[in-house]
Design a protein around this motif. Structure first.
Motif, PDB file in Angstrom:
ATOM      1  N   THR A   1      -9.051 -10.929   0.840  1.00 31.49           N
ATOM      2  CA  THR A   1      -9.490 -10.057  -0.253  1.00 31.49           C
ATOM      3  C   THR A   1     -10.961 -10.284  -0.564  1.00 31.49           C
ATOM      4  O   THR A   1     -11.404 -11.417  -0.736  1.00 31.49           O
ATOM      5  CB  THR A   1      -8.652 -10.311  -1.517  1.00 31.49           C
TER       6      THR A   1
ATOM      7  N   GLU B   1     -11.716  -2.223   5.568  1.00 34.35           N
ATOM      8  CA  GLU B   1     -10.266  -2.367   5.696  1.00 34.35           C
ATOM      9  C   GLU B   1      -9.713  -1.812   7.006  1.00 34.35           C
ATOM     10  O   GLU B   1      -8.524  -1.952   7.293  1.00 34.35           O
ATOM     11  CB  GLU B   1      -9.572  -1.661   4.528  1.00 34.35           C
TER      12      GLU B   1
ATOM     13  N   GLN C   1      -8.965  -6.798   2.534  1.00 36.40           N
ATOM     14  CA  GLN C   1      -8.493  -5.964   1.430  1.00 36.40           C
ATOM     15  C   GLN C   1      -9.671  -5.849   0.455  1.00 36.40           C
ATOM     16  O   GLN C   1     -10.152  -6.854  -0.069  1.00 36.40           O
ATOM     17  CB  GLN C   1      -7.313  -6.630   0.726  1.00 36.40           C
TER      18      GLN C   1
ATOM     19  N   ASP D   1       0.850  -1.183   0.000  1.00 39.48           N
ATOM     20  CA  ASP D   1       0.000   0.000   0.000  1.00 39.48           C
ATOM     21  C   ASP D   1       0.887   1.234   0.000  1.00 39.48           C
ATOM     22  O   ASP D   1       1.507   1.553   1.000  1.00 39.48           O
ATOM     23  CB  ASP D   1      -0.892  -0.032   1.254  1.00 39.48           C
TER      24      ASP D   1
END
Length: 311
Positions: free
Chosen positions: A80, A98, A104, A67
């Motif tokens: 995810t 998040e 994610q 990130d």
């Protein structure tokens, strides 16, 4: 490809000649590394080349997530999830998902019906819906009952918002009803097949017994509310179907014709239990609701309500 530093999900889908949903599925499964710049997911050019090379020998590349915006959020193996839909509220939902570093959030900007079908095929985790059924006058539930056959699911209310017609400043053609669209002097700009706005228009034409062939511009399609509103603003079309907020952002007038229920559907599986609980907690939180309310043009009085649930 190596001359470029990185690509967006959409650019990679074009390069590989696959749909964006397929790319989101590949990323979700950890088959290609991704990183973020702000809210945008990107794929490094070298990683893309390595993925292509490894696919030739049927190898799978482990996921690598970094990130660039928030180093403090570096996480080992976050789960995810894919959130599908176009409203900016979904970006805020992703941000809240998040917050505790558990998830994610990837965003797919696909219309309601196509997103729902993708969920049936295992490619989305949270799908936003605003699909009007002309026979019952209901939103979303009739479609879920027909499409998610045999799949347990939960439908949560996200917000209510007004849908209707985008018109030029002052509404020079005095458009006020769905029936006004069949006037030969009115030029429409449409939404793509599978979008909630397209379903609303098609259902209203059916109810009012208006043939699409009688609508000038019916075949002209745009892929989001803002493109439709911009087409009206620039004079490309006289009107289009969409939500109130886009009209305000573009600076044109709006004729409200219906209040739509904008909801979230998730499959009830053992793997999704934590995701569902997380979304419930977010929707019921005062902080999330206050942030949505501050955007204007949204009714949050029933946010977090369970609309429908199968067992």
């Amino acid at each position: 490809m190596s001359k470029e530093f990185s690509y967006t999900i959409e650019e990679v889908s074009q390069l590989l000649k696959v749909s964006k949903l397929t790319m989101y599925d590949i990323v979700k499964k950890g088959e290609i590394p991704v990183f973020r710049v702000g809210r945008q997911m990107r794929i490094d050019a070298d990683d893309l080349n390595a993925y292509i090379k490894n696919q030739k020998s049927n190898q799978i590349i482990p996921v690598k997530i970094t990130d660039f915006e928030s180093p403090r959020n570096e996480i080992k193996n976050p789960h995810t999830i894919v959130i599908s839909g176009q409203d900016m509220v979904l970006d805020i939902l992703g941000k809240y998902m998040e917050k505790d570093s558990t998830y994610q959030a990837l965003r797919s900007y696909t219309g309601s019906l196509n997103s729902l079908i993708a969920m049936y095929n295992g490619k989305n985790d949270i799908v936003s819906l605003h699909m009007f059924d002309g026979d019952t006058g209901e939103y979303n539930v009739p479609y879920l009952q027909r499409i998610l056959v045999g799949q347990p699911y939960i439908l949560l209310h996200l917000l209510s918002r007004r849908a209707g017609l985008y018109v030029k400043k002052g509404n020079p053609l005095n458009l006020s009803t769905w029936s006004d669209l069949k006037d030969k002097g009115v030029k429409l700009v449409n939404r793509e097949k599978g979008s909630g706005a397209r379903i609303l228009l098609d259902e209203q034409l059916r109810i009012h017994k208006i043939s699409s062939s009688d609508i000038t511009g019916y075949q002209h399609e745009e892929s989001n509310h803002y493109s439709v509103a911009s087409a009206v603003s620039s004079g490309v079309a006289d009107t289009g179907v969409g939500i109130e907020k886009a009209a305000r952002m573009v600076g044109i007038d709006f004729v409200p014709l219906i209040t739509e229920s904008y909801d979230l559907v998730m499959l009830k599986t053992p793997e999704n239990e934590l995701v569902i609980n997380k979304v419930k907690n977010i929707l019921s939180s005062a902080q999330f609701q206050a942030e949505i309310h501050s955007l204007g043009d949204y009714d949050i009085s029933k946010t977090g309500t369970i609309i429908h649930e199968t067992f």
